[in-house]
Write an enzyme that holds these catalytic residues in place. Structure first.
Site, PDB file in Angstrom:
ATOM      1  N   TYR A  14       0.803  -1.227   0.000  1.00  0.00           N
ATOM      2  CA  TYR A  14       0.000   0.000   0.000  1.00  0.00           C
ATOM      3  C   TYR A  14       0.839   1.282   0.000  1.00  0.00           C
ATOM      4  O   TYR A  14       0.290   2.373  -0.100  1.00  0.00           O
ATOM      5  CB  TYR A  14      -0.910   0.024   1.234  1.00  0.00           C
ATOM      6  CG  TYR A  14      -1.918  -1.094   1.277  1.00  0.00           C
ATOM      7  CD1 TYR A  14      -2.995  -1.126   0.388  1.00  0.00           C
ATOM      8  CD2 TYR A  14      -1.805  -2.127   2.208  1.00  0.00           C
ATOM      9  CE1 TYR A  14      -3.926  -2.153   0.435  1.00  0.00           C
ATOM     10  CE2 TYR A  14      -2.734  -3.149   2.262  1.00  0.00           C
ATOM     11  CZ  TYR A  14      -3.788  -3.170   1.371  1.00  0.00           C
ATOM     12  OH  TYR A  14      -4.707  -4.182   1.413  1.00  0.00           O
ATOM     13  N   PHE A  63      -5.603  -0.628   9.763  1.00  0.00           N
ATOM     14  CA  PHE A  63      -6.124  -0.447   8.425  1.00  0.00           C
ATOM     15  C   PHE A  63      -7.098   0.737   8.423  1.00  0.00           C
ATOM     16  O   PHE A  63      -7.687   1.095   9.436  1.00  0.00           O
ATOM     17  CB  PHE A  63      -6.766  -1.712   7.839  1.00  0.00           C
ATOM     18  CG  PHE A  63      -5.733  -2.740   7.459  1.00  0.00           C
ATOM     19  CD1 PHE A  63      -5.139  -2.700   6.206  1.00  0.00           C
ATOM     20  CD2 PHE A  63      -5.332  -3.707   8.362  1.00  0.00           C
ATOM     21  CE1 PHE A  63      -4.168  -3.626   5.851  1.00  0.00           C
ATOM     22  CE2 PHE A  63      -4.368  -4.636   8.014  1.00  0.00           C
ATOM     23  CZ  PHE A  63      -3.771  -4.591   6.756  1.00  0.00           C
ATOM     24  N   ASN A  65     -10.079   1.692   7.470  1.00  0.00           N
ATOM     25  CA  ASN A  65     -11.483   1.766   7.891  1.00  0.00           C
ATOM     26  C   ASN A  65     -11.688   1.690   9.402  1.00  0.00           C
ATOM     27  O   ASN A  65     -12.785   1.970   9.890  1.00  0.00           O
ATOM     28  CB  ASN A  65     -12.302   0.664   7.213  1.00  0.00           C
ATOM     29  CG  ASN A  65     -12.427   0.886   5.719  1.00  0.00           C
ATOM     30  OD1 ASN A  65     -11.890   1.847   5.167  1.00  0.00           O
ATOM     31  ND2 ASN A  65     -13.125  -0.011   5.050  1.00  0.00           N
ATOM     32  N   ASN A 111     -13.685   6.745   4.511  1.00  0.00           N
ATOM     33  CA  ASN A 111     -13.948   5.759   5.559  1.00  0.00           C
ATOM     34  C   ASN A 111     -13.042   5.913   6.772  1.00  0.00           C
ATOM     35  O   ASN A 111     -13.453   5.642   7.903  1.00  0.00           O
ATOM     36  CB  ASN A 111     -13.825   4.343   4.992  1.00  0.00           C
ATOM     37  CG  ASN A 111     -14.985   3.992   4.087  1.00  0.00           C
ATOM     38  OD1 ASN A 111     -16.093   4.506   4.243  1.00  0.00           O
ATOM     39  ND2 ASN A 111     -14.743   3.126   3.114  1.00  0.00           N
TER      40      ASN A 111
END
Length: 227
Positions: A14, A63, A65, A111
């Site tokens: 990522y 992460f 969210n 998010n």
């Protein structure tokens, strides 16, 4: 003391994605300040001093969210008010290369920000948004877009903007949020048009003055006695 929070997803896959702008900004700030990361709960943190203010750099490792879980824990641990938490993250609704500072507001569909608002129980905390733009291909899924790696030219622009974000942190801590918003929240296109309008006005005024001077000279010449 302030928490400077960068939003992103942990993991090498990522690192270069659009969604990890926040992580990259905070990593660059940690490198600039020469501090090391350590794990605290569900986040990586680094203690530092910036503009004579004690700050804690934060990267949630829950992460994206679930970012609010980690930040909420740190808020309670350090006993901070929401306004002491400054969050940097990617923004679809800003063109690539633009920065915006806000004192508060909704998640706007992000998010990670939704999670922060949920766990901080308020949206009254400042944020620094880094524009990643929306996909030119409207059929491209938003999730695939934000988790995608931008092409070279776009990535270079993002890196340059991330460098500006470091300066924005210093400005916010040094001058305060209101002054930072006045300085940073300038639309480059609107600024360009205003400068062009100002230039044309100056040129028209110079031409008017020149014409007036010519007229005065001609009047003087016509009124001078002739031999």
């Amino acid at each position: 003391m302030k928490l400077l929070v960068g939003l992103g997803n942990p993991g090498a896959q990522y690192e270069r994605t659009r969604h990890n702008v926040g992580f990259r900004v905070i990593d660059a700030l940690a490198e600039k300040l020469g501090v090391r990361w350590e794990r605290r709960g569900r986040a990586m943190i680094a203690n530092a001093t910036l503009e004579h203010e004690k700050v804690v750099l934060v990267k949630p490792i829950t992460f994206m969210n679930n970012s609010g879980e980690a930040v909420g824990e740190l808020q309670r641990w350090f006993k901070l008010e929401p306004e002491d938490i400054l969050v940097v993250y990617d923004e679809l609704d800003l063109p690539v290369g633009q920065l915006r500072v806000r004192a508060r507001g909704s998640a706007g569909g992000h998010n990670g920000m939704k999670s922060l608002i949920q766990y901080l129980h308020t949206d009254q905390f400042p944020r620094l948004r880094v524009g990643i733009g929306r996909p030119a291909n409207r059929r491209l899924d938003t999730i695939n877009y934000v988790l995608g790696i931008p092409p070279k030219d776009e990535y270079i622009t993002l890196l340059q903007t991330e460098d500006k974000a470091l300066e924005a942190f210093s400005l916010i801590l040094r001058e305060g949020l209101d002054q930072a918003m006045n300085t940073l929240n300038v639309d480059p296109e609107a600024q360009r048009k205003a400068e062009e309008k100002r230039r044309l006005k100056q040129e028209r005024e110079a031409a008017r003055q020149q014409q007036a001077t010519i007229g005065e000279k001609q009047a003087e010449d016509s009124s001078s006695p002739r031999a």
